[in-house]
Design an enzyme around this catalytic site. Structure first.
Site, PDB file in Angstrom:
ATOM      1  CB  SER A 150      -2.995  -5.953  -2.236  1.00 17.93           C
ATOM      2  OG  SER A 150      -3.145  -4.754  -2.947  1.00 17.93           O
ATOM      3  CE1 TYR A 163      -4.194  -3.856   2.895  1.00 19.50           C
ATOM      4  CE2 TYR A 163      -3.626  -3.128   0.681  1.00 19.50           C
ATOM      5  CZ  TYR A 163      -4.349  -3.944   1.526  1.00 19.50           C
ATOM      6  OH  TYR A 163      -5.219  -4.871   1.003  1.00 19.50           O
ATOM      7  CE  LYS A 167      -3.191  -7.328   2.213  1.00 23.53           C
ATOM      8  NZ  LYS A 167      -3.858  -8.581   2.657  1.00 23.53           N
TER       9      LYS A 167
END
Length: 257
Positions: A150, A163, A167
């Site tokens: 991401s 998160y 990533k």
């Protein structure tokens, strides 16, 4: 002699395993790979969703199969790989797309349970699945692994700290695998999408304030649809990217400029 351009993206007789592929980005990727000739193996959390996705691909002329699998369970990953080999004879392409993000908020509000779950699915799962697939690819003369990270892995996104961290770790993992496995003719690259209109990211694009803030900063002035990742996926899976490994590819509408 250079291979004809129309053959560079041909995936005929290739087998692709795509995680998190019962809907959203994963299903779009699986459909695109199937349309390019690959036999695709889908997985998700629920059999019903997988069956619907498999039917969608078959209805458009593709070859597909799929079973449920949890990225954090070693026995599920082994069963998934075994299913791919038993059904289609091997694996040439692996797309590690499955991910989770159970929390939205500052780091001070996150707990160990959230940390462990995110790392288990977003980092440990892709590593363990790639380790299972690696010898199969080597036995077939090589292969391509595509990890889906991401833009949060490149630049932390507000309220998505854990998160984003996971990533970023996946980007680093991609480079490690590319460095160690290049001699085995196993290429490993990573895609970093921006905001894509999927159910996974609905909390972001369904919030008008957040959506307007994101779109206002984008040179293309819009968020993406899942199908807009297909071209890059087919490129990284095919001979068109034969000298490409360890690369970090953004598909973000210019967000990271």
């Amino acid at each position: 002699m250079t291979e004809p351009t129309n053959n560079l993206f041909d995936l005929t007789d290739k087998v692709a395993l795509i995680t998190g592929s019962s809907r959203g980005i994963g299903l779009a990727m699986a459909s695109g790979l199937a349309q390019s000739g690959a036999k695709v193996v889908l997985c998700g959390r629920k059999q019903e969703g997988i069956d619907e996705a498999v039917k969608t691909i078959r209805d458009h002329g593709g070859e597909a199969t799929g079973i449920p699998a949890h990225m954090g369970r070693a026995e599920d990953l082994q069963a998934l790989v075994d299913h791919a080999v038993e059904t289609f004879g091997g694996i040439d392409i692996l797309v590690n797309n499955a991910a989770t993000n159970p929390v939205f908020g500052p780091l001070l509000d996150n707990d160990d349970a959230a940390f462990d779950k995110i790392m288990e699915v977003n980092v440990k799962g892709p590593l363990n699945l790639a380790k299972l697939v690696h010898p199969i690819m080597v036995s077939r003369g090589g292969g391509s692994i595509i990890n889906v990270s991401s833009i949060g892995g490149l630049r932390p996104e507000p309220m998505l700290g854990l998160y984003s961290m996971s990533k970023a770790a996946l980007i680093s993992l991609t480079k490690v695998m590319a460095a160690e496995w290049g001699g085995d003719s196993v290429r490993v690259n990573v895609l970093c999408p921006g905001l894509i209109q999927t159910q996974f990211s609905q909390a972001l694009w369904s919030n008008e304030k957040i959506l307007n803030s994101v779109v206002g900063k984008l040179p293309l002035k819009r968020i993406a649809q899942p199908e807009e990742l297909v071209g890059m996926t087919v490129y990284l899976a095919s001979a068109a990217s034969s000298y490409c490994t360890g690369s970090v590819m953004t598909v973000d509408g210019g967000h990271t400029i």
